[in-house]
Design a protein around this motif. Structure first.
Motif, mmCIF file in Angstrom:
data_model
loop_
_atom_site.group_PDB
_atom_site.id
_atom_site.type_symbol
_atom_site.label_atom_id
_atom_site.label_comp_id
_atom_site.label_asym_id
_atom_site.label_seq_id
_atom_site.Cartn_x
_atom_site.Cartn_y
_atom_site.Cartn_z
ATOM 1 N N TYR A 176 0.774 -1.553 0.056
ATOM 2 C CA TYR A 176 -0.659 -0.182 0.258
ATOM 3 C C TYR A 176 1.257 1.369 -0.593
ATOM 4 C CZ TYR A 176 -3.221 3.816 1.387
ATOM 5 O OH TYR A 176 -3.302 4.955 1.397
ATOM 6 N N ARG A 188 2.873 2.006 -3.474
ATOM 7 C CA ARG A 188 1.917 2.704 -4.410
ATOM 8 C C ARG A 188 1.181 4.044 -4.475
ATOM 9 N NH1 ARG A 188 -3.004 -0.874 -7.509
ATOM 10 N NH2 ARG A 188 -1.585 -2.511 -7.303
ATOM 11 N N TYR A 204 -8.066 5.654 -4.488
ATOM 12 C CA TYR A 204 -7.081 4.157 -3.939
ATOM 13 C C TYR A 204 -7.365 4.238 -2.247
ATOM 14 C CZ TYR A 204 -2.741 2.197 -2.935
ATOM 15 O OH TYR A 204 -1.585 1.443 -2.312
ATOM 16 N N ASN A 212 -7.124 -1.096 -10.467
ATOM 17 C CA ASN A 212 -6.054 0.191 -10.012
ATOM 18 C C ASN A 212 -4.973 0.254 -10.366
ATOM 19 O OD1 ASN A 212 -4.789 1.070 -7.823
ATOM 20 N ND2 ASN A 212 -6.582 2.655 -7.996
ATOM 21 N N GLY A 233 -2.130 3.629 -12.053
ATOM 22 C CA GLY A 233 -0.981 3.837 -10.161
ATOM 23 C C GLY A 233 0.022 3.814 -11.311
#
Length: 338
Positions: free
Chosen positions: A58, A61, A95, A133, A137
């Motif tokens: 997490y 990103r 996100y 996602n 990203g």
């Protein structure tokens, strides 16, 4: 056509009511763990002068988004202070919402990836939301590297692959340009326009939404096998959400920090269950029930009309005046819901 405009305005307003009343500090609106995320390339691991980023963690990103927002801030100074008008805020805020609502965790529950009892900051490759996602990203980030605005050369950045389905993704500038040339081109066009002295806000929104839409094109279907892990309502919400993006793209909805933060208050606060039927979900707010109902109405109308409703919407949104009217209606809706 005016009647149709009014109808869709009502639906989209219901879905994306926003407050322009700012928080006492913009930092209160930051995505989850924004401050803890890497903010420069030197915060990542370096091997042979190559920055190694793990987009399945997490913080890494989110760090990609943070570097992107930090390095594009200067191009949005003319529109407002403190980078609040940077229209790239929609990416990390979405996100963050996915993370907070459990949508990045392993939906099969075969691992503890993404769960508090295991590794809460792990992003599961089995998550449909996490995989889609990735394209919102990795692609905008690597295209920014390719455009030169992040200050490193294209061969200096490498993303780590997930534990499986590695062929469905790309991991550096060259492989992304090879595998997804149209998607990368749209992002590069956005950054080129952003750096133009003659760029304006509406033009920036057009290029951003063009790139955003291109990133999602056929991407959800690429990971349709993940639907088996979700309830039918959650599966439908995911599919419908990508459709809603097409309507938002046509209206060039301004994805600035405050607008997106406030709009997300209407998003489902958890993964949908088989028993969830909007607008009668007891642990959802009225706004969340309204948004989910509105999403379902847009989807049903889209299917019934054979997508002609989207065609008409795009036609209506062809003028800057019509798009401005939509934004003004959305902004004023706060006084109705509150």
């Amino acid at each position: 056509m005016m009647a149709l405009l009014s109808f869709w305005s009502f639906i989209l307003v219901g879905c994306f009511a926003v407050s322009l009343a700012g928080a006492s500090s913009l930092s209160e609106l930051y995505p989850a763990l924004w401050e803890e995320s890497p903010g420069q390339f030197s915060d990542f691991k370096v091997e042979n002068n190559v920055y190694i980023i793990n987009p399945w963690a997490y913080l890494d990103r989110m760090g990609m988004y943070k570097i992107l927002l930090n390095n594009t801030a200067r191009y949005f100074e003319k529109f407002g202070p403190e980078n609040e008008q940077n229209i790239l805020w929609g990416l990390p805020l979405q996100y963050s919402w996915q993370h907070k609502t459990g949508r990045l965790a392993d939906p099969s529950k075969r691992t503890s990836c993404g769960y508090e009892s295991g590794d809460p900051l792990c992003i599961s490759v089995d998550s449909w939301w996490a995989d889609v996602n990735y394209f919102l990203g990795a692609l905008p980030f690597l295209a920014a590297v390719d455009s030169g605005i992040l200050g490193v050369s294209p061969d200096q950045v490498k993303l780590l692959p997930p534990p499986k389905d590695q062929m469905k993704f790309c991991y550096d500038v060259s492989s992304c340009l090879l595998s997804f040339p149209e998607k990368m081109t749209k992002w590069n066009l956005f950054y080129q326009y952003m750096q133009s002295p003659s760029s304006n806000f509406d033009g920036l929104l057009k290029h951003l939404w063009d790139a955003h839409s291109a990133s999602l094109e056929n991407t959800g279907d690429r990971f349709k096998d993940r639907y088996a892990y979700y309830s039918k309502p959650e599966e439908e919400f995911g599919k419908n959400w990508t459709l809603i993006v097409e309507y938002l793209a046509a209206s060039r909805f301004p994805t600035t920090m405050i607008r997106v933060h406030e709009a997300q208050k209407g998003l489902p606060p958890r993964i949908l269950l088989d028993t969830d039927v909007a607008p009668f979900i007891s642990d959802f707010t009225s706004l969340q029930n309204t948004l989910l109902s509105g999403v379902n109405i847009v989807s049903s109308t889209h299917k019934l009309t054979g997508s002609s409703s989207l065609t008409l919407w795009k036609l209506l949104m062809n003028t800057q005046l019509a798009r401005r009217v939509i934004v003004e209606i959305v902004d004023r809706f706060l006084f109705i819901v509150n």
